[in-house]
Every structure is written in C-alpha cells, then in structure tokens.
Design an enzyme around this catalytic site. Structure first.
Site, PDB file in Angstrom:
ATOM      1  N   GLY A 174      22.855  40.090  23.688  1.00 32.31           N
ATOM      2  CA  GLY A 174      21.581  39.916  22.667  1.00 32.31           C
ATOM      3  C   GLY A 174      20.395  40.844  22.995  1.00 32.31           C
ATOM      4  O   GLY A 174      20.811  41.941  23.887  1.00 32.31           O
ATOM      5  N   GLY A 211      19.227  40.619  26.968  1.00 28.93           N
ATOM      6  CA  GLY A 211      20.164  40.500  28.163  1.00 28.93           C
ATOM      7  C   GLY A 211      21.730  40.307  27.841  1.00 28.93           C
ATOM      8  O   GLY A 211      22.166  40.621  26.605  1.00 28.93           O
ATOM      9  N   VAL A 232      25.982  38.703  28.682  1.00 31.34           N
ATOM     10  CA  VAL A 232      26.583  37.593  29.305  1.00 31.34           C
ATOM     11  C   VAL A 232      27.930  38.107  30.079  1.00 31.34           C
ATOM     12  O   VAL A 232      28.483  39.084  29.495  1.00 31.34           O
ATOM     13  CB  VAL A 232      27.088  36.684  28.400  1.00 31.34           C
ATOM     14  CG1 VAL A 232      27.895  35.508  29.085  1.00 31.34           C
ATOM     15  CG2 VAL A 232      25.981  35.929  27.710  1.00 31.34           C
ATOM     16  N   ASP A 279      21.344  26.165  15.173  1.00 30.96           N
ATOM     17  CA  ASP A 279      22.230  27.520  14.883  1.00 30.96           C
ATOM     18  C   ASP A 279      23.697  27.388  14.996  1.00 30.96           C
ATOM     19  O   ASP A 279      24.396  27.924  15.961  1.00 30.96           O
ATOM     20  CB  ASP A 279      21.582  28.376  16.012  1.00 30.96           C
ATOM     21  CG  ASP A 279      21.839  29.976  15.526  1.00 30.96           C
ATOM     22  OD1 ASP A 279      22.034  30.161  14.424  1.00 30.96           O
ATOM     23  OD2 ASP A 279      22.079  30.708  16.612  1.00 30.96           O
TER      24      ASP A 279
END
Length: 168
Positions: free
Chosen positions: A1, A4, A6, A121
């Site tokens: 994103g 940051g 993952v 979402d």
C-alpha cells in the site's frame, strides 16, 4: 500500500505475514480534516485485535518500537493467496466451491456484525485462502469501523431484524 508493504516471515517453522508500515508517512498523510493515517491505523489495530473467528485473519502481534520509524503488524499467513489472483484470465469456480466460499464469507461477516464491526471493504483482494483446505478468511480492516450502543436481535435464522436499540 501507500504506507508500507507486506512480507512473509518464518519463525520456528511457522509462516506469518508481516505488514511493515512507515510511521513518519502515516503521521504526514491527512485523512479528512483532523485525522492522520496513523489515527486510522490505531483504529484498524483496535478492531483487528478483538477479532477471533475461523473466517477472519488473526492478528498475532503489533510491534511498535518508539526508537524505530516502522510499525509491524504480524498476522497469520494465507498460503493460498487472494480469492481472485492478479491474472487477466482465471478459471471459474465450480458451483459447489463458490457456495463453500460464499458461506464462509457470510459467516465471517455475520461474526463481524455480531461484534459491532463493519468491514466496509469486501472485495476479492480482501478475501484470502488458506492452503488447499478451502478455508477463506477476511483480511484488511483498514477502513473497518466499530460502533457502540447498538444492539441488534436477528430474530432467529430468518435474517430479519426484529429489534434495533440505539444507545446515546
């Protein structure tokens, strides 16, 4: 994103997903008139920490060292990836597999709603698969919201609301 990434990590033979976030970026980014993205992350963590259901990805630990610019969210790792891979063409799911997944998605959402959480979402990218055992889990509570003082009685299995009480 935007704040940051993952990454996958392994500890004592077990796999984990680690969401690494930049605290300076989160502080600088404004969301609305008064809140920073860091404020929204605090809400995401507060929501996620309270959840424990087979169809909701589990937050294992939050690592926030004041001497470092990164914040780490450690969660269970979803070996099967997202429900809809990033491919231009995907094979359609069988009707039985679709029903199996859909039921689990609804069970996860029902759990969230019972616990006063709105995910807000739901999309294929936020529905992950465990290995090959056909278990789906809801992920990404970044825009999720919790509410207080609302009691909803679902009135049995019909799914219709029989009463709604809003507290002040």
């Amino acid at each position: 994103g935007a704040f940051g990434v993952v990454r996958r990590a392994k500890s004592k033979g077990e796999m984990f997903a680690i969401k690494m976030l930049s605290k300076p970026r989160l502080k600088r980014k404004r969301v609305g008139l008064r809140k920073s993205a860091l404020d929204l992350l605090a809400r995401e963590i507060a929501v996620w920490k309270k959840l424990d259901h087979p169809n909701v990805c589990k937050l294992i630990e939050v690592i926030n060292d004041p001497d470092h610019d990164e914040l780490f969210l450690v969660s269970e790792y979803m070996h099967g990836g997202t429900l809809l891979p990033d491919k231009r063409q995907v094979e359609p799911l069988s009707e039985s597999r679709s029903k199996h997944y859909f039921r689990q998605i609804l069970e996860g959402l029902a759990y969230l709603h019972t616990n006063n959480v709105a995910h807000r979402d739901i999309k294929p990218a936020n529905i992950m698969l465990t290995r090959d055992d056909g278990i789906v889990k809801l992920v990404d509570f970044g825009v999720a919201d919790m509410w207080e003082g609302v009691s909803i009685d679902a009135g049995g299995s019909s799914g219709k609301l029989s009463s709604v009480t809003v507290g002040q």
